[in-house]
Scaffold this active site. Structure first.
Site, mmCIF file in Angstrom:
data_model
loop_
_atom_site.group_PDB
_atom_site.id
_atom_site.type_symbol
_atom_site.label_atom_id
_atom_site.label_comp_id
_atom_site.label_asym_id
_atom_site.label_seq_id
_atom_site.Cartn_x
_atom_site.Cartn_y
_atom_site.Cartn_z
ATOM 1 N N GLU A 156 -36.035 -18.516 21.608
ATOM 2 C CA GLU A 156 -36.668 -18.975 22.839
ATOM 3 C C GLU A 156 -36.863 -20.488 22.885
ATOM 4 O O GLU A 156 -37.092 -21.055 23.959
ATOM 5 C CB GLU A 156 -37.997 -18.255 23.056
ATOM 6 C CG GLU A 156 -37.825 -16.762 23.260
ATOM 7 C CD GLU A 156 -39.111 -16.057 23.640
ATOM 8 O OE1 GLU A 156 -39.879 -16.611 24.464
ATOM 9 O OE2 GLU A 156 -39.357 -14.955 23.125
ATOM 10 N N LYS A 215 -43.453 -23.072 19.223
ATOM 11 C CA LYS A 215 -42.505 -22.789 18.130
ATOM 12 C C LYS A 215 -41.507 -23.932 17.956
ATOM 13 O O LYS A 215 -41.160 -24.289 16.827
ATOM 14 C CB LYS A 215 -41.774 -21.475 18.395
ATOM 15 C CG LYS A 215 -42.624 -20.230 18.247
ATOM 16 C CD LYS A 215 -43.190 -20.063 16.837
ATOM 17 C CE LYS A 215 -42.123 -19.717 15.828
ATOM 18 N NZ LYS A 215 -42.696 -19.453 14.472
#
Length: 337
Positions: A129, A155
């Site tokens: 992602e 992230k």
């Protein structure tokens, strides 16, 4: 040898720990395994119950952001496999502070301790992602990071911090970016277990928007086997994409689950689309295939059927974890995909 597994009571981390302690990865047969987990909603002691009696396993309840706790488990550690993260996209939309805290600050705390105590390998587990959305083709590892969700942004930030520790402090870090995982012991707020447990309890399946968002599905066992390969043979400072090789629209996925559970189309409920919902993910796995010999082994049809069967047979595990009904028609509308 000592291996520290952060988030080792979560879905993917606990699978890795169960495999580690039952001989699935021969190169680590003699390793002592320490699990560090805060046991939030995503960490479940029951996930480690099958190996709780292992003399090689020690479980520590603690927060990866807590320097004192991390400094008690890091000395003597040879390998860190870092799973611990806030990972539910819908939760990050509701409030991202905990995602930044855990995913960025927590990763930094671990990296600093690993550098201070001389860990010989650090595997940072990330997600596809971080790349954003791709209309055609697949992302190679050097593709620019363009995260759209707040989860993905946290992230991506942690990926960059991890790689900077390699360049600045010569810490042997590898970063992995996986596609959507599925399999047993996955929290029922995630897509496949939510859909399955809804159908098992007579609730409709919530389908975002037009249902044509595409995801690549990776069985958790294939993912963890790839991580073991990266831990043993990956080149420090490198990024490795890990994919399952099965791209499906969410509508196609739901159709397969309806068939497996003998349910009709009336069990699908259209819900408003998620904010900043990425249309398609697809990772290029050439690098890990050619350098480390990785290839997924679990056929999706078999893996999905086995997963459905596992949830049907383990209601005692997932019933206490299910989200509470919200919205009309008794539906459960929190879903991550």
């Amino acid at each position: 040898m000592r291996i520290l597994v952060t988030g080792g009571a979560g879905f993917i981390g606990s699978h890795f720990v169960r495999q580690l302690t039952t001989g699935a990865y021969p190169e680590y047969d003699d390793a002592e395994v320490i699990v560090l987990d805060r046991f939030t909603y995503a960490g479940n002691e029951a996930n480690l119950a099958p190996v709780a009696g292992s003399s090689r396993l020690r479980v520590v309840r603690g927060d990866i952001c807590d320097t004192a706790v991390v400094d008690t488990v890091m000395p003597g550690t040879d390998l860190v496999v870092h799973f611990a993260a806030e990972s539910h996209v819908d939760r990050s939309i509701a409030g991202a502070a905990e995602f930044v805290r855990t995913n960025v600050q927590g990763t930094h705390t671990l990296l600093q301790a690993a550098a201070d105590h001389g860990a010989s390998r650090f595997v940072h587990v990330s997600t596809d992602e971080v790349y954003g959305s791709i209309e055609h083709g697949s992302w190679p590892e050097d593709h620019p990071l363009r995260p759209n969700s707040l989860y993905a942004a946290s992230k991506a930030s942690s990926d960059l911090v991890a790689l900077a520790f390699h360049r600045t402090h010569d810490l042997p870090v590898c970063v992995t970016r996986c596609s959507n995982n599925y399999g047993p012991y996955q929290n029922p707020e995630k897509a496949i277990p939510l859909f399955v447990t809804n159908l098992l309890t007579g609730h409709p399946v919530p389908l975002y928007g037009d249902g044509r968002n595409v995801r690549d599905w990776l069985h958790v066992d294939d993912h963890c086997r790839a991580l073991a390969l990266v831990a043993a043979e990956g080149t420090p400072g490198e990024i490795y994409n890990i994919g399952g090789g099965t791209e499906l629209t969410n509508r196609d996925l739901v159709s397969r689950l309806l068939e497996l559970l003998d349910a009709g189309p009336e069990m699908v409920e259209q819900v408003a689309d998620r904010k900043a919902h990425d249309r398609r993910y697809s990772v290029d796995c050439t690098k890990i295939r050619t350098e480390l010999g990785y290839a997924p082994r679990v056929p999706f049809e078999q893996g999905l059927a086995d997963t459905v069967r596992w949830y049907a047979d383990h209601r005692d595990w997932w019933e206490p974890l299910r989200p509470q009904p919200a919205g009309g028609a008794g539906s459960l509308t929190e879903v991550s995909c």
